[in-house]
Design an enzyme around this catalytic site. Structure first.
Site, PDB file in Angstrom:
ATOM      1  N   ASP A   1     -56.819 -39.502 -51.821  1.00  0.00           N
ATOM      2  CA  ASP A   1     -56.650 -38.814 -50.379  1.00  0.00           C
ATOM      3  C   ASP A   1     -57.140 -37.760 -49.933  1.00  0.00           C
ATOM      4  O   ASP A   1     -56.793 -36.758 -49.647  1.00  0.00           O
ATOM      5  CB  ASP A   1     -54.969 -38.733 -50.278  1.00  0.00           C
ATOM      6  CG  ASP A   1     -54.535 -37.775 -51.183  1.00  0.00           C
ATOM      7  OD1 ASP A   1     -55.298 -37.521 -52.211  1.00  0.00           O
ATOM      8  OD2 ASP A   1     -53.161 -37.525 -51.119  1.00  0.00           O
TER       9      ASP A   1
ATOM     10  N   LYS B   1     -47.506  -5.915 -47.964  1.00  0.00           N
ATOM     11  CA  LYS B   1     -48.204  -7.444 -47.861  1.00  0.00           C
ATOM     12  C   LYS B   1     -49.297  -7.622 -48.582  1.00  0.00           C
ATOM     13  O   LYS B   1     -50.228  -7.775 -48.506  1.00  0.00           O
ATOM     14  CB  LYS B   1     -48.464  -7.318 -46.290  1.00  0.00           C
ATOM     15  CG  LYS B   1     -47.297  -7.242 -45.387  1.00  0.00           C
ATOM     16  CD  LYS B   1     -47.973  -7.247 -43.966  1.00  0.00           C
ATOM     17  CE  LYS B   1     -46.997  -6.914 -42.836  1.00  0.00           C
ATOM     18  NZ  LYS B   1     -47.502  -7.065 -41.486  1.00  0.00           N
TER      19      LYS B   1
END
Length: 348
Positions: free
Chosen positions: A225, A275
């Site tokens: 896939d 972050k």
């Protein structure tokens, strides 16, 4: 990719030694490297002739005559990338280097244009249920979903065939008849296909226990896939040159923490990182394995590739990574499927 062990020279070699190397090799070129095997340049008969015409003797060093800025390709470059550069510059050979500029081999352009069929088997894992794709896979196995104008599995097979790997084994389970009826024996696609039927799901490595009699030399394993334009020949050459038991294609994956991360030591805040981005290497679902690893796979049990690599490592076998920088997409969810269709014609 050709082995270059017999055509490597140090810059301190003499012209006499260089001529012996060039004359004894079929490629009519020498590769100049430093003590760490890092590429310094190339040397041909033409370089030597120009040196002799300028007054050098047969015992002069080659350090002033070898070509110090050769065109190179990286191990991650696709066949198309290499051909494009070679044809534009009218080159017959291009050295292949890794990310550290260490020379791994040399590719001859004539072989790229007319690849010879290779005997290495390609095992494609196509037995998954594809449940995350919902209605799309109720009557169609995921590898048979159309991306572009053809099934995913067809693109995979055609990409392997492009590099001369035409001996295909497909491990099937869910809706296996759809795959078998479409591809048959593979002759319509220029390959030879055999099918291995998993009576129950056996994981990304377990099905290999059903193929022990089919795999006598290094072989590829790839999930059915995936869409990628990785250079399979380079993966094969890398695996063999490093004498690895298992080589795993890896992709860099990163994610950003959406908050400021507070680092604490003994209850006190030591720092705050706003972050931060964390980076990892993850398995790309593409592998090259030596047949010796088949003895590590249990019979008739569910067994995944991570477990196989853990076994290789526990036995002190050589398990290597092969960074994949080319296009790569795992079609696991609806948004992946939509992305694949939007990008397909730009890549393939």
């Amino acid at each position: 990719m050709k082995n270059i062990q017999n055509i490597k020279l140090k810059p301190t070699a003499t012209i006499r030694e260089a001529l012996a190397v060039i004359d004894s090799g079929a490629m009519q070129i020498a590769i100049v490297v430093d003590n760490e095997d890092l590429l310094l340049g190339t040397l041909t008969d033409g370089n030597i002739r120009r040196g002799l015409l300028s007054g050098l003797s047969i015992d002069s060093k080659i350090e002033d005559i070898y070509f110090k800025t050769p065109t190179v390709a990286k191990i991650s470059d696709t066949k198309e990338d290499i051909l494009k550069v070679a044809l534009a510059k009218k080159l017959h050979q291009i050295p292949i280097i890794d990310e550290q500029n260490c020379v791994l081999g040399i590719v001859e352009i004539d072989e790229l244009i007319k690849p010879k069929d290779k005997t290495n088997r390609v095992v494609l894992m196509a037995g998954g249920l594809g449940t995350r794709l919902g209605e799309l896979t109720k009557t169609t196995p995921k590898p048979m979903l159309h991306v572009g104008n053809k099934p995913i599995l067809q693109t995979i097979i055609e990409n392997f065939a492009k590099y001369g790997y035409t001996n295909i084994i497909i491990s099937v389970n869910y809706l296996s008849h759809v795959i078998e009826e479409y591809f048959g024996d593979g002759s319509a696609f220029g390959v030879s296909i055999e099918y291995i039927h998993e009576k129950e799901r056996m994981g990304t490595a377990g099905a290999l226990s059903l193929m022990r009699n089919h795999l006598s030399e290094p072989f590829f394993v790839m999930n059915g896939d995936l869409l990628t334009n990785v250079n399979f020949e380079h993966l094969n050459d890398f695996h063999n040159s490093q004498e690895a038991l298992g080589t795993m294609g890896v992709r860099e994956y990163d994610f950003q923490v959406p908050y400021g991360v507070v680092n604490i030591e003994n209850g006190k805040i030591s720092s705050i990182v706003e972050k931060p981005i964390h980076k990892f290497f993850v398995s790309a679902g593409i592998y090259m394995l030596s047949p010796e690893v088949l003895s590590l796979i249990p019979n008739g049990e569910f067994f995944d590739m991570p477990s196989l690599f853990e076994k290789i490592i526990s036995k002190n076998g050589k398990a290597l990574s092969f960074p994949i920088h080319e296009y790569w997409l795992d079609i696991g969810r609806i948004n992946d499927y939509e992305q694949a269709n939007s990008e397909y014609h730009e890549v393939f």
